[in-house]
Motif scaffolding. Structure first.
Motif, PDB file in Angstrom:
ATOM      1  N   SER A   1       8.003  -3.854  -0.393  1.00 39.83           N
ATOM      2  CA  SER A   1       6.559  -3.897  -0.635  1.00 39.83           C
ATOM      3  C   SER A   1       6.347  -4.631  -1.954  1.00 39.83           C
ATOM      4  O   SER A   1       6.865  -4.211  -2.996  1.00 39.83           O
ATOM      5  N   ASN A   2       5.625  -5.739  -1.919  1.00 38.01           N
ATOM      6  CA  ASN A   2       5.397  -6.552  -3.119  1.00 38.01           C
ATOM      7  C   ASN A   2       4.030  -6.233  -3.720  1.00 38.01           C
ATOM      8  O   ASN A   2       2.998  -6.427  -3.070  1.00 38.01           O
ATOM      9  N   VAL A   3       4.045  -5.757  -4.958  1.00 35.97           N
ATOM     10  CA  VAL A   3       2.803  -5.489  -5.686  1.00 35.97           C
ATOM     11  C   VAL A   3       2.744  -6.480  -6.843  1.00 35.97           C
ATOM     12  O   VAL A   3       3.505  -6.379  -7.809  1.00 35.97           O
TER      13      VAL A   3
ATOM     14  N   ASN B   1       2.549   1.845   3.952  1.00 42.50           N
ATOM     15  CA  ASN B   1       1.513   2.289   3.022  1.00 42.50           C
ATOM     16  C   ASN B   1       1.996   2.177   1.579  1.00 42.50           C
ATOM     17  O   ASN B   1       3.143   2.519   1.276  1.00 42.50           O
ATOM     18  N   GLN B   2       1.098   1.716   0.702  1.00 45.08           N
ATOM     19  CA  GLN B   2       1.415   1.620  -0.723  1.00 45.08           C
ATOM     20  C   GLN B   2       0.320   2.316  -1.526  1.00 45.08           C
ATOM     21  O   GLN B   2      -0.857   1.964  -1.424  1.00 45.08           O
ATOM     22  N   GLU B   3       0.725   3.307  -2.329  1.00 42.57           N
ATOM     23  CA  GLU B   3      -0.221   4.051  -3.165  1.00 42.57           C
ATOM     24  C   GLU B   3      -0.288   3.408  -4.550  1.00 42.57           C
ATOM     25  O   GLU B   3       0.742   3.169  -5.189  1.00 42.57           O
ATOM     26  N   LEU B   4      -1.518   3.154  -5.021  1.00 40.68           N
ATOM     27  CA  LEU B   4      -1.751   2.514  -6.314  1.00 40.68           C
ATOM     28  C   LEU B   4      -2.524   3.457  -7.228  1.00 40.68           C
ATOM     29  O   LEU B   4      -3.533   4.035  -6.814  1.00 40.68           O
ATOM     30  N   TYR B   5      -2.068   3.586  -8.481  1.00 34.75           N
ATOM     31  CA  TYR B   5      -2.729   4.473  -9.441  1.00 34.75           C
ATOM     32  C   TYR B   5      -2.993   3.744 -10.757  1.00 34.75           C
ATOM     33  O   TYR B   5      -2.228   2.854 -11.150  1.00 34.75           O
ATOM     34  N   LEU B   6      -4.062   4.145 -11.426  1.00 34.87           N
ATOM     35  CA  LEU B   6      -4.278   3.743 -12.812  1.00 34.87           C
ATOM     36  C   LEU B   6      -3.586   4.799 -13.664  1.00 34.87           C
ATOM     37  O   LEU B   6      -4.092   5.909 -13.832  1.00 34.87           O
ATOM     38  N   GLY B   7      -2.394   4.459 -14.168  1.00 39.19           N
ATOM     39  CA  GLY B   7      -1.584   5.457 -14.850  1.00 39.19           C
ATOM     40  C   GLY B   7      -2.269   6.052 -16.061  1.00 39.19           C
ATOM     41  O   GLY B   7      -2.253   7.263 -16.285  1.00 39.19           O
TER      42      GLY B   7
ATOM     43  N   ASP C   1       7.749   3.827  -3.250  1.00 37.26           N
ATOM     44  CA  ASP C   1       7.277   4.691  -4.330  1.00 37.26           C
ATOM     45  C   ASP C   1       5.849   4.337  -4.740  1.00 37.26           C
ATOM     46  O   ASP C   1       5.434   3.174  -4.667  1.00 37.26           O
ATOM     47  N   ASP C   2       5.116   5.340  -5.198  1.00 39.42           N
ATOM     48  CA  ASP C   2       3.802   5.095  -5.788  1.00 39.42           C
ATOM     49  C   ASP C   2       3.978   4.237  -7.041  1.00 39.42           C
ATOM     50  O   ASP C   2       4.996   4.324  -7.732  1.00 39.42           O
ATOM     51  N   ILE C   3       2.953   3.433  -7.355  1.00 40.29           N
ATOM     52  CA  ILE C   3       3.029   2.581  -8.543  1.00 40.29           C
ATOM     53  C   ILE C   3       1.841   2.866  -9.460  1.00 40.29           C
ATOM     54  O   ILE C   3       0.718   3.096  -8.993  1.00 40.29           O
ATOM     55  N   PHE C   4       2.113   2.858 -10.781  1.00 38.70           N
ATOM     56  CA  PHE C   4       1.131   3.214 -11.799  1.00 38.70           C
ATOM     57  C   PHE C   4       0.947   2.032 -12.751  1.00 38.70           C
ATOM     58  O   PHE C   4       1.926   1.472 -13.249  1.00 38.70           O
ATOM     59  N   PHE C   5      -0.313   1.674 -13.021  1.00 38.25           N
ATOM     60  CA  PHE C   5      -0.628   0.547 -13.900  1.00 38.25           C
ATOM     61  C   PHE C   5      -1.107   1.041 -15.261  1.00 38.25           C
ATOM     62  O   PHE C   5      -1.830   2.037 -15.361  1.00 38.25           O
TER      63      PHE C   5
ATOM     64  N   GLY D   1      -6.235   3.356  -5.035  1.00 36.44           N
ATOM     65  CA  GLY D   1      -6.410   3.324  -3.589  1.00 36.44           C
ATOM     66  C   GLY D   1      -5.078   3.249  -2.872  1.00 36.44           C
ATOM     67  O   GLY D   1      -4.002   3.246  -3.488  1.00 36.44           O
ATOM     68  N   THR D   2      -5.165   3.181  -1.560  1.00 38.60           N
ATOM     69  CA  THR D   2      -3.995   3.049  -0.692  1.00 38.60           C
ATOM     70  C   THR D   2      -4.145   1.789   0.140  1.00 38.60           C
ATOM     71  O   THR D   2      -5.206   1.551   0.729  1.00 38.60           O
ATOM     72  N   THR D   3      -3.102   0.976   0.182  1.00 40.09           N
ATOM     73  CA  THR D   3      -3.093  -0.152   1.105  1.00 40.09           C
ATOM     74  C   THR D   3      -2.237   0.212   2.310  1.00 40.09           C
ATOM     75  O   THR D   3      -1.213   0.884   2.182  1.00 40.09           O
ATOM     76  N   LYS D   4      -2.668  -0.233   3.471  1.00 36.07           N
ATOM     77  CA  LYS D   4      -1.923   0.002   4.712  1.00 36.07           C
ATOM     78  C   LYS D   4      -1.753  -1.334   5.424  1.00 36.07           C
ATOM     79  O   LYS D   4      -2.737  -1.988   5.781  1.00 36.07           O
ATOM     80  N   LEU D   5      -0.508  -1.741   5.615  1.00 34.18           N
ATOM     81  CA  LEU D   5      -0.194  -2.951   6.367  1.00 34.18           C
ATOM     82  C   LEU D   5       0.414  -2.543   7.699  1.00 34.18           C
ATOM     83  O   LEU D   5       1.288  -1.673   7.746  1.00 34.18           O
TER      84      LEU D   5
END
Length: 213
Positions: free
Chosen positions: A131-133, A6-12, A158-162, A71-75
């Motif tokens: 995990s490649n973002v 799982n990868q958590e994505l945020y708009l920082g 880790d969660d990632i913030f854009f 959102g969250t991506t799940k592979l």
């Protein structure tokens, strides 16, 4: 069998006056042998591609405010105990629009951008190492944030913030990312001065030209 990744994505954060909208999401898998790829958002729903087909319960477009979860991506690995090779991925298209003030000048922005989440190879009984973002603007070089996947079954990257910024004089639009939420405000402080701040806690800046408003 390897557990999910799982990868958590945020708009920082977002400069005042700009609107960030998720326009489209495309999960995909290399084949229908059991691989899975899912995107989910707490308010907008989910979209999945797996061995049984494609399932779309996601309501696009939807807006994300600064500080909110994209959102969250799940592979997931393919069926069986031994999963090797490249698995699924999730491609996200967003739109950034509005007018803001950068270094005393009014800037009009009307651009599409992309985020893609995948992983390094699955390793038999183990999950991928990375995990490649990947994030980019159309017709511009992509940037990749390679996030370490913990060896424990329950651990996630880790969660990632854009964060986005603009250089009016150079007609450039920038997007960077970080796993350190505490530096987001500093990135925005530089962004309102038209500076793409570089720091060891940030991944690279994806830079592209402005599109006419």
């Amino acid at each position: 069998m390897p557990s999910d990744l799982n990868q958590e994505l945020y708009l920082g954060g977002l400069l005042e006056g700009l609107k960030f909208t998720i326009v489209d999401v495309t999960p995909s898998v290399p084949d229908r042998s059991g691989w899975g790829a899912t995107f989910s958002n707490p308010s907008a729903g989910s979209k999945t591609s797996n061995g049984n087909g494609d399932f779309d319960y996601l309501h696009c477009p939807f807006e994300i405010k600064g500080g909110e979860k994209i959102g969250t991506t799940k592979l997931t690995a393919n069926s069986g105990l031994y999963s090797t090779g490249q698995g699924g991925k999730v491609d996200i298209k967003f739109h950034l629009e509005g007018k803001t003030t950068v270094n005393g000048s009014e800037v009009h922005i009307n651009d599409d951008g992309y985020i893609s989440v995948s992983a390094s190879d699955w390793k038999g009984l183990e999950r991928p190492d990375v995990s490649n973002v990947t994030y980019y603007w159309p017709n511009s070089p992509p940037c990749n944030a390679a996030l370490t996947v913990p060896p424990s079954i329950a651990g996630m990257p880790d969660d990632i913030f854009f964060v986005h910024a603009a250089k009016p004089d150079a007609k450039e639009l920038g997007m960077t990312s970080t796993t350190h939420q505490e530096v987001v405000d500093m990135v925005l402080n530089y962004a309102i001065r038209g500076i793409f701040w570089v720091n060891e806690k940030l991944f690279s800046w994806a830079i592209g030209p402005f599109k006419p408003f």
